[in-house]
Write a protein that holds these residues in place. Sequence first.
Motif, mmCIF file in Angstrom:
data_model
loop_
_atom_site.group_PDB
_atom_site.id
_atom_site.type_symbol
_atom_site.label_atom_id
_atom_site.label_comp_id
_atom_site.label_asym_id
_atom_site.label_seq_id
_atom_site.Cartn_x
_atom_site.Cartn_y
_atom_site.Cartn_z
ATOM 1 N N PRO A 1 0.420 -1.170 -0.084
ATOM 2 C CA PRO A 1 -0.101 0.126 -0.266
ATOM 3 C C PRO A 1 0.984 1.549 -0.103
ATOM 4 O O PRO A 1 1.705 1.177 0.815
ATOM 5 C CB PRO A 1 -0.772 -0.240 1.321
ATOM 6 C CG PRO A 1 -0.129 -1.576 1.537
ATOM 7 C CD PRO A 1 0.413 -1.935 1.555
ATOM 8 N N GLU A 2 0.747 2.255 -0.459
ATOM 9 C CA GLU A 2 1.264 3.706 -0.854
ATOM 10 C C GLU A 2 0.223 4.387 -0.182
ATOM 11 O O GLU A 2 -0.300 5.198 -0.946
ATOM 12 C CB GLU A 2 1.547 4.286 -2.741
ATOM 13 C CG GLU A 2 2.769 5.168 -2.442
ATOM 14 C CD GLU A 2 3.105 5.960 -3.975
ATOM 15 O OE1 GLU A 2 2.221 4.973 -4.796
ATOM 16 O OE2 GLU A 2 3.524 6.217 -3.639
ATOM 17 N N LEU A 3 0.342 4.681 1.180
ATOM 18 C CA LEU A 3 -0.485 5.621 2.229
ATOM 19 C C LEU A 3 0.362 7.605 2.067
ATOM 20 O O LEU A 3 1.366 7.597 1.974
ATOM 21 C CB LEU A 3 -0.292 5.276 3.239
ATOM 22 C CG LEU A 3 -1.244 3.884 3.320
ATOM 23 C CD1 LEU A 3 -1.392 3.549 5.105
ATOM 24 C CD2 LEU A 3 -2.051 3.560 2.583
ATOM 25 N N ASP A 4 -0.818 8.006 1.937
ATOM 26 C CA ASP A 4 -0.559 9.394 1.720
ATOM 27 C C ASP A 4 -0.362 9.673 3.878
ATOM 28 O O ASP A 4 -0.299 9.148 4.352
ATOM 29 C CB ASP A 4 -1.668 10.116 1.217
ATOM 30 C CG ASP A 4 -2.840 10.687 2.166
ATOM 31 O OD1 ASP A 4 -3.196 9.828 2.845
ATOM 32 O OD2 ASP A 4 -3.976 11.190 1.547
ATOM 33 N N ALA A 5 0.027 11.395 3.519
ATOM 34 C CA ALA A 5 0.798 11.595 4.325
ATOM 35 C C ALA A 5 -0.585 11.697 5.995
ATOM 36 O O ALA A 5 -0.777 11.114 7.251
ATOM 37 C CB ALA A 5 0.564 12.627 5.040
ATOM 38 N N HIS A 6 -2.017 11.198 5.290
ATOM 39 C CA HIS A 6 -3.651 11.031 6.604
ATOM 40 C C HIS A 6 -3.376 9.600 6.468
ATOM 41 O O HIS A 6 -4.846 9.036 7.114
ATOM 42 C CB HIS A 6 -4.344 12.104 5.590
ATOM 43 C CG HIS A 6 -4.182 13.297 5.487
ATOM 44 N ND1 HIS A 6 -3.567 13.853 6.333
ATOM 45 C CD2 HIS A 6 -4.208 14.333 4.626
ATOM 46 C CE1 HIS A 6 -4.106 15.407 6.576
ATOM 47 N NE2 HIS A 6 -3.637 15.411 5.170
ATOM 48 N N HIS A 7 -2.630 8.747 5.913
ATOM 49 C CA HIS A 7 -2.826 7.794 5.964
ATOM 50 C C HIS A 7 -3.950 6.684 5.184
ATOM 51 O O HIS A 7 -4.348 6.226 5.569
ATOM 52 C CB HIS A 7 -3.208 7.058 7.121
ATOM 53 C CG HIS A 7 -1.515 7.188 8.020
ATOM 54 N ND1 HIS A 7 -0.508 6.636 8.328
ATOM 55 C CD2 HIS A 7 -1.639 7.993 9.586
ATOM 56 C CE1 HIS A 7 0.116 7.182 9.220
ATOM 57 N NE2 HIS A 7 -0.344 8.066 9.753
ATOM 58 N N LEU A 8 -3.699 7.222 4.099
ATOM 59 C CA LEU A 8 -5.620 7.406 3.624
ATOM 60 C C LEU A 8 -4.501 6.696 1.484
ATOM 61 O O LEU A 8 -3.323 7.074 1.622
ATOM 62 C CB LEU A 8 -5.903 8.472 3.239
ATOM 63 C CG LEU A 8 -7.193 9.152 3.713
ATOM 64 C CD1 LEU A 8 -7.627 10.182 2.773
ATOM 65 C CD2 LEU A 8 -8.194 8.511 3.775
ATOM 66 N N PRO A 9 -4.772 5.312 1.607
ATOM 67 C CA PRO A 9 -4.828 5.025 0.064
ATOM 68 C C PRO A 9 -4.105 6.472 -0.583
ATOM 69 O O PRO A 9 -5.576 6.912 -0.917
ATOM 70 C CB PRO A 9 -5.150 3.728 -0.232
ATOM 71 C CG PRO A 9 -6.645 3.954 0.791
ATOM 72 C CD PRO A 9 -6.452 4.819 1.756
ATOM 73 N N ILE A 10 -2.926 5.847 -2.018
ATOM 74 C CA ILE A 10 -3.202 6.915 -2.995
ATOM 75 C C ILE A 10 -3.754 7.057 -3.312
ATOM 76 O O ILE A 10 -4.369 8.194 -4.212
ATOM 77 C CB ILE A 10 -1.754 6.871 -3.376
ATOM 78 C CG1 ILE A 10 -1.214 8.022 -3.374
ATOM 79 C CG2 ILE A 10 -1.314 5.628 -4.543
ATOM 80 C CD1 ILE A 10 -0.469 8.886 -3.166
ATOM 81 N N THR A 11 -4.772 6.206 -4.177
ATOM 82 C CA THR A 11 -6.807 6.427 -4.678
ATOM 83 C C THR A 11 -6.990 7.332 -3.982
ATOM 84 O O THR A 11 -7.272 7.748 -5.203
ATOM 85 C CB THR A 11 -7.069 4.750 -4.916
ATOM 86 O OG1 THR A 11 -6.455 4.435 -3.756
ATOM 87 C CG2 THR A 11 -5.534 3.453 -5.240
ATOM 88 N N GLN A 12 -7.083 7.311 -2.355
ATOM 89 C CA GLN A 12 -7.960 8.473 -2.217
ATOM 90 C C GLN A 12 -7.776 9.273 -1.898
ATOM 91 O O GLN A 12 -8.169 10.764 -1.940
ATOM 92 C CB GLN A 12 -8.795 7.850 -1.531
ATOM 93 C CG GLN A 12 -9.872 8.053 -0.747
ATOM 94 C CD GLN A 12 -10.642 7.383 0.315
ATOM 95 O OE1 GLN A 12 -9.876 6.012 0.838
ATOM 96 N NE2 GLN A 12 -12.024 7.250 1.199
ATOM 97 N N GLY A 13 -6.395 9.574 -1.187
ATOM 98 C CA GLY A 13 -5.897 10.810 -0.686
ATOM 99 C C GLY A 13 -4.794 11.141 -1.401
ATOM 100 O O GLY A 13 -5.129 11.113 -3.514
ATOM 101 N N GLY A 14 -3.484 11.553 -1.151
ATOM 102 C CA GLY A 14 -2.223 11.759 -2.006
ATOM 103 C C GLY A 14 -2.906 13.010 -2.261
ATOM 104 O O GLY A 14 -2.564 14.003 -3.698
ATOM 105 N N THR A 15 -4.117 14.265 -2.261
ATOM 106 C CA THR A 15 -3.853 15.428 -2.616
ATOM 107 C C THR A 15 -3.003 16.923 -2.278
ATOM 108 O O THR A 15 -2.369 16.136 -0.963
ATOM 109 C CB THR A 15 -5.376 15.486 -2.284
ATOM 110 O OG1 THR A 15 -5.273 15.561 -0.943
ATOM 111 C CG2 THR A 15 -5.966 14.800 -2.565
#
Lengths: 510, 622
Positions: free
Chosen positions: B58-72
Motif C-alpha cells: 500500500p502507498e499511503l499519503d500523509a493522512h494514511h489514506l491510500p494514494i487512490t483516495q488521498g495523495g492530494t
Amino acid sequence: MRQNMWRASLILGTCFGHCAFGMNGQQVTMHNHAVAPAEKIQAIESAIRERQYDDAEGLASAALRMDPNDARLWTLEGIAYSLSGRDQDALAAFGKALKISPTNGAALRGEVQLYYKSRDRRATPLLEEILKTNPADSTAREMLAVLEARAGECEAADSQFALLGTAINTHPESLEAYGNCLVQAGHADQAVPIFQRLADLLPTAVYPRYDLAVVLVESRQDEAAIKVLDPLMAEDPSDPDVLSLASDAYEAVGNTPKSVALLRQAIILSPMDTGYYTSFAALCLDHESYQVGIDMIHAGLQRVPDDPSLYLSLGLLYAQLAKYDEAEAAFKMAGQLDAKQSISSYALDLTEIQKNHSEETIANIRDQLKTHPNSALLHYLFAKLIVGQGTDAGSKLSGEALQSALLAVKIKPDMTEARDLLAIMYTDRNQFEPAMEQCRLALQSNPDDQTAIYHLILGLRHSQKPQDRAEAATLVQRLSQLQKVGRQKETNRKKFTLVEEQPTPQAKSN
Amino acid sequence: MACLHTTAHRILVVAAWLMLSTAPLLAQTPLESQTEKPQEGAQPAANGGSSTAGVFAPELDAHHLPITQGGTVKSGPIVYQDMAAKAGLTKWHHVMGTPNKQYILESIGSGVGLLDYDNDGWLDIYLVNGSTQAAVDGKAMPPHAALFHNNHDGTFTDVTEKAGVGNDRWGFGVAVGDYDNDGWPDLYVTNFGKNRLYHNNHDGTFTDVAEKAGVALGNWSTGATWGDYDGDGRLDLFVPGYVHYDLKSQMSDTDALPLSFCSYRGVRTYCGPRGLPGESDHLFHNNGDGTFTDVSERAGVNDKAGYYGLSSVFIDVNDDGRLDLLVANDSTPNYLYINKGDGTFEDQSYASGYALNKDGRETASMGIAVGDYRNNGRIDIFNTTFSDDYKVLYRNDGDANFTDVSDDTHIADITIPFLGWGTAFLDYDNDGWKDLLEVNGHVYRGADTYNWGTSWAERPLLFHNIEGKRLEPVAAVEGTGLAEAMASRGMAVGDLFNDGRMDAVVNNMDSVPALLVDVDANKNHWVAFKLVGGPKSPRDAIGATLWLTANGMRQRADVFSGGSFASTSDMRPHFGLGPATKVDALEVHWPSGAMEQFAVPQIDRIVTLTEGQGRPVTPTKP
C-alpha cells in the motif's frame, strides 16, 4: 550383479592362451622382455581356473622372480589378486604388466574393471583407449557411459547410451544412469521409455516405478503417472515421497482435493521434511490460499525452526498478502540461516521495491553483487529495475543495465526471464535483430515462453523479409494457442482454494 | 520517484517459482537443484477473477489514506471543478444491484454519452443506469437512465421522460451515432438483457427500434461503437459481449464453494470474469433501411475465443483510410482488427502488439483512449486496467505496430493502485498537446476494509502531456475535481459549454454523476469543428480525420463514437492552438475517401465543416 562389466572369464579368456597377444589379437612384440616358460603360465592358469587363487598368486610370484619383465605373468598375478579381492595388489600387478606391454588387452581390461568397480575416473581414458581400438566393444562403451553419467557428464553419457541402443535393456544400472542423465539434460520425455524398461526389468522393486512416475510428471504425462503411482500407494501408503509425487500429479490433472490430501499425509508421515511444507506453500500460492500456506509453514517451523527454505516460503506468502514487513522479516531470517544464498538477498530486494524503496534497492544490489558477483538473479534484478524506471535507452545507466542482463544470461544461459528482458531492452533501442536472437535463445530453454514469442513476433513484424512475416504469422497462432491452453489450465486449477479442514501437524515437545 | 511496482512483482512471481518449485527428485540419484532457474513461463497467475500484475504494498499519503483516495495537495493550479450539483445533475442517481456487490453483474457500472440530441448546438448528456434484482423480478421500480438537456447557462434539465430514453433495463453502455443519416443523433444503449436502439424523432423524443432493426441481442453487451467499416456511407454497429450471464446461477461472494476465481488477495469476492463463459461480440451491418444484419462471423470479429469485451472503438490505426476496430477485453487479450477493405477484418491483435502488455501479459482492460499524443499523425492507444497493474500506453510505430511505452512515458507506476475505467485524450490546457484523463473506482467493496492500498472511491488521474515525451501527473488540489474520490465508471469528455474547454462527465457507481468543468487558467486559443458528412460519408462524419496546422505543429483528431468505458464523447474534434491566433492549414479526410482543405478564418469557436464545401486535395498519405 553388474551386467555392464566384463565377466572374469572374459578377461581371463583374453589372457588364457593369448597372453602374448594384444587386444586385437595382434601379436605383441615381446622380444625385449624375457619370456616365461609355457608350463609356468599353464600352471598359473590352471590354479586360477580351479579357483586356487593363493596357489596362483604363489606360482606367479615365483615365476616373476625369474622373469620380472614378463607382462603375461604380471597380468595373471593381477587376475589372481583381483579374483581373491585384493584390488590394490591387482591394480599394481596390472600396472606393471601395462608398463611392459601397454596394449595388453587382458591387463587393460583388468585394470579398467577395478577402477570402474571403485568408480575411479582413471577408468575413463582407458576405456576410451579400448574403444579407439575396438569401437564395437559394447561393454567398454557401456562402462564409459555409466562413468560419465556418474561424473555428471550427461551429454557425453547420453551419446554413448544412445549408441548402445538396446544393448543395455537388461542392465538396470545402465538404464537408471541413462534415465537420470536424460532427466538432467531436460529430456524427461525421452527418459520415460528408459524408466519403463527399468520398471519392467525389476517389477517388484519400488524405485524404478517411482522414477518412472517422476519422469511422467516432469513430462506432463500426469494421467500416466497416476496409473503408476496409485498401485505404489496401495502397496505402501506410508511412503511420503510417493504421496508427494502423487500430489503433484493429481494437482496437474485438476484434482486439487486429492492433491492436498496426499501432501498433508506426506507431511504427517514425514514432518521433518521441509520440502513437503514448501510444496504445500507452492500449492497455496497457486490457489491464492495464502493464509492456509502461512499456517502450514508455521507448523513446519515449529518442527524445523532453522530451515531457510521455510522462511523463504513464508516471505513469499506474506508478500502475496502485501504484508511486506512480515515478508521482509522472513526473508531476513532466511538470509541469516543461509548467508551463502544470494536468493535471500534477492527476495529482500524485492520487498524493498514493493515498499517503494527502489532507489535504495538499486544501491543495495550494487553492494550485494560485490558479495555475489555470479548471481544471475541479482544481475537480472538490477537490469530489470533500471529498465522499469523508464531510463533513456541511450543513457549510461541503461548501458549498465544491458551489461548486467547480458551477464545474467552468461552466468545462466537458460534464464529465460533475463533473455526476455534483453529482448525488451533491444526492442526499446530499435535493435530488432539482437532482440529476436534473445527471444530465440529463450525459446530454446522454454518453448512456451510467451514473452519471448510475443517479442519475437514484434521483431519479425519490423522485418521486410517475406519469410519473417510468415514466421510471425505462425508464431501468432502459437501464442494464441498457448494463451488459450493457459487460460483453460488456469480455469481448471482455480476451481479450488485451500481451506483449513484438519489441524496441521503440531510440533512435539522435545 | 520511481516506484517500480510492476518490475518488482514481475520478478517476485519468478522468485516464487524459483523458491517454491519443488520438482520431485528421482529415487536413486539426486539431481542437482536448479536453484536459480525460473520454472514457469512468462505468465504470472491472475489474481482471483481478474488479470493483474500481482500484489503491491500500500502507498499511503500523509493522512494514511491510500494514494487512490488521498495523495492530494493543499494548493496549486486548479484544473477541474465538479459542478454536477450546480448543474442539476445530482438529482439523478446511479444504481446497480446491491451496495455489497456480491455479483459481477452489480459491479461493472455504466457509461455516459454526450450528444446534441436537439441540434441546438449544445451538448446534452445521457447517463446510463443499472438495475436491481428486485426490478428485474418486477418487484420494484427499475432505476432509469437520464437524458439531461443543456440549458446553455451551465445547468441541465432532466428530459428523460419526455424523450422516452429511460431504458429501465440493466444498462451498461451508450454509443451515439446517426445511423439513418437524418442529421439527428441516435442512441444505442447496451444492457444485460436486450439492448435499445433509440431512434431520434427530431422532436425531442426517441423510439426504441432495436428489435425491428435486429440489434437487440439479449445477454450482456457493453461498450459499443458506431463506424462505417465498409464505406457505404452508413454507420455500422459493433457490440462487444462481456460474460454470458445467467441470473439464476450467479456465483456470489458468500457461496460455500471456495473458488479461486472468486477472491482477491486471498479475500473472498464476487466471481469472475475469469472462470465464467465469455459472451461473443457482434458486428451489425447497416442495411440502409432501418435494419441491420449480423455479419460478425463473416467479418471475422465474432470473438470466437469468448473474451470479456468491455469497450470498443472504430478508428483508423494504420492510416489507410479504413476504419479498424479496437476491443478492450477484461483479463483476456485485447483485439485489434485491421480492416481489409473487403468487408472483413484481419485479426492483428498479437502481431500489432496491442493484445498484451510489454511483459507479454494480458491485462484486465476496461477502457480505451485513442489519440495522437505525439503529434506525429499516428493514433496511439491508452488502456485502463485493474488495480495492482499499470495502465498501458501503446505508441503507434506505424503500419499497425504498437509498442508499450508506459514506462518510458512515466505513466506506469503511478497508475498501479488505481482501477481505471473511462479515459480519453484531451487537450485540457489548449497547448496543442493531447493530455490524458482517466477516472477510477474499485469493484470490490473490500477495498475499503482491507489494507490493499486502494479504495472503493478513487480520484481521477490527469496527465499533462510534455511535448509527447512524458505524461506528467497533474496535482490533485484539495477541494477540486481531481481530488474527488468517486467510484467512477463511464466518462465522456467534451466542450459542454462551447467555451473551448474540455469538460468531463463521469458516471459513478451507485452514486451521483460528476461534471468536471475545465477551469484551467490558461489563455491559450482553440478551435473545434462540427463535421457534416455526405452524401457518401455518414452524416455525422464518424471516421473522419482532421489535420490541423498551427503554432508550428500539425495535429490530428478523429471523429469517433464509443471508446472510453462504454461511453461516447463529444464528436466535434477540438484543437488547442497555444498562443497561435490563426490556423495555418486544415485538411479533412472524409470517410468517403474525399480529402478537402478548409480555410479557418476565425478561431476560439466551433466551426462547421460540410463535406464537399472544401477545396479538394490530391490524396497523399500523411
